[in-house]
Design an enzyme around this catalytic site. Structure first.
Site, mmCIF file in Angstrom:
data_model
loop_
_atom_site.group_PDB
_atom_site.id
_atom_site.type_symbol
_atom_site.label_atom_id
_atom_site.label_comp_id
_atom_site.label_asym_id
_atom_site.label_seq_id
_atom_site.Cartn_x
_atom_site.Cartn_y
_atom_site.Cartn_z
ATOM 1 N N SER A 1 0.824 -1.211 0.000
ATOM 2 C CA SER A 1 0.000 0.000 0.000
ATOM 3 C C SER A 1 0.857 1.260 0.000
ATOM 4 O O SER A 1 0.493 2.275 -0.608
ATOM 5 C CB SER A 1 -0.940 0.001 1.206
ATOM 6 O OG SER A 1 -0.217 0.041 2.423
ATOM 7 N N ARG B 1 0.145 3.539 -3.275
ATOM 8 C CA ARG B 1 -0.510 4.844 -3.089
ATOM 9 C C ARG B 1 0.204 5.919 -3.916
ATOM 10 O O ARG B 1 -0.444 6.696 -4.626
ATOM 11 C CB ARG B 1 -0.512 5.225 -1.614
ATOM 12 C CG ARG B 1 -1.202 6.557 -1.316
ATOM 13 C CD ARG B 1 -1.148 6.883 0.157
ATOM 14 N NE ARG B 1 -1.968 5.968 0.949
ATOM 15 C CZ ARG B 1 -1.490 4.967 1.683
ATOM 16 N NH1 ARG B 1 -0.175 4.741 1.720
ATOM 17 N NH2 ARG B 1 -2.288 4.190 2.374
ATOM 18 N N ASN C 1 -1.438 7.570 -7.620
ATOM 19 C CA ASN C 1 -1.702 8.999 -7.767
ATOM 20 C C ASN C 1 -0.893 9.611 -8.906
ATOM 21 O O ASN C 1 -1.415 10.422 -9.686
ATOM 22 C CB ASN C 1 -1.398 9.725 -6.453
ATOM 23 C CG ASN C 1 -2.507 9.591 -5.443
ATOM 24 O OD1 ASN C 1 -3.495 10.309 -5.478
ATOM 25 N ND2 ASN C 1 -2.341 8.654 -4.523
#
Length: 287
Positions: free
Chosen positions: A211, A215, A219
């Site tokens: 994660s 992440r 993005n």
């Protein structure tokens, strides 16, 4: 008409810009023999640039009234130092972790900031330099999953190191089989709980690492795609007389997204740095 016939479609344009400059052609989704040369080269160059900027700030620092550059760097260093003190309570560990967090923030910010360059600028320059009009080049290292997972894996290794250093090998091993559900005086239940606890600890380490990298990657990958779509608006405007409003939409959308993206690239660098500090802080704590 000939130009239109040779021009790539929207999907071909996006697919081309999502291809990396690689040592060999990738043959499967997971292929550890493939090296994304563009991501490595750009990240190394930006890393050296970041080191140079921080060195320049330290070299030109004065004890008097600071200039804008010195004041900005001092604010950044103070912010990172405060966050390190809030999450890492071991003063000895902070001597390494605080500069590490500063390096992480500056490096990731610079890599994210490559997304602010015009989409076709560096790829076209690279194609001109190589003489290959189909040469691939991606210039945003953090939009490459191998880069972000590599960074998060490095954080995982540091977490394991500090877990053993602070708690000792025996203390950390005991934590692996006794948290989060504890243990039991009954030997049978103790073994069962130990196995469950160990599985939960492994899942936690893997989930945090994946994660952490996903992440940042998600993005920046999405931001890169949006810039490509905005660039396609300009291309469509240039090739269609009927699309008279597309140039206006291209400029407006590009300006709005670029301004918003300044916040995104800064926020993502800050989040990655904060999670690094939080995970390393957790490695210092006993369950």
């Amino acid at each position: 008409m000939a130009a239109e016939a040779n021009a790539p479609t929207a999907s071909e344009y996006i697919v081309h810009h999502l291809q990396h400059l690689q040592n060999i052609k990738q043959k499967s989704i997971i292929d550890f023999s493939v090296v994304n040369l563009d991501s490595i080269s750009v990240s190394v160059i930006l890393g050296v640039l970041g080191i140079f900027v921080m060195w320049l700030a330290a070299r030109t620092a004065t004890s008097g009234v600071p200039g804008r550059f010195q004041a900005a760097v001092e604010m950044l260093v103070e912010m990172v130092d405060n966050q390190a003190k809030a999450n890492i309570h071991n003063a000895q560990s902070r001597k390494f972790i605080a500069p590490l967090a500063l390096t992480v923030f500056v490096w990731i910010f610079l890599m994210n900031a490559m997304d602010m360059l015009p989409v076709d600028l560096l790829p076209l320059l690279w194609q001109g330099a190589t003489g290959d009009h189909h040469a691939y080049l991606r210039v945003v290292p953090t939009a490459d999953l191998s880069t972000t997972l590599g960074l998060s894996t490095a954080v995982l290794i540091l977490c394991l190191y500090y877990s053993v250093k602070i708690k000792g090998l025996g203390g950390w091993a005991h934590e692996l089989v006794s948290a989060p559900f504890g243990t039991s005086k009954n030997p049978v239940f103790a073994v069962i709980l130990g196995i469950v606890n160990l599985l939960m600890q492994i899942i936690e380490y893997v989930a945090k690492t994946v994660s952490h990298g996903m992440r940042l990657f998600g993005n920046m990958y999405a931001g890169e795609l949006v810039f490509m779509l905005i660039a396609l608006m300009g291309g469509a405007a240039a090739m269609s007389l009927s699309g008279v409003l597309l140039p206006v939409g291209h400029i407006i959308a590009g300006t709005i997204w670029a301004i918003f993206h300044i916040l995104v690239i800064t926020l993502q660098a800050f989040i990655f740095m904060m999670l690094t500090l939080i995970y390393l802080g957790q490695a210092h704590e006993a369950h």
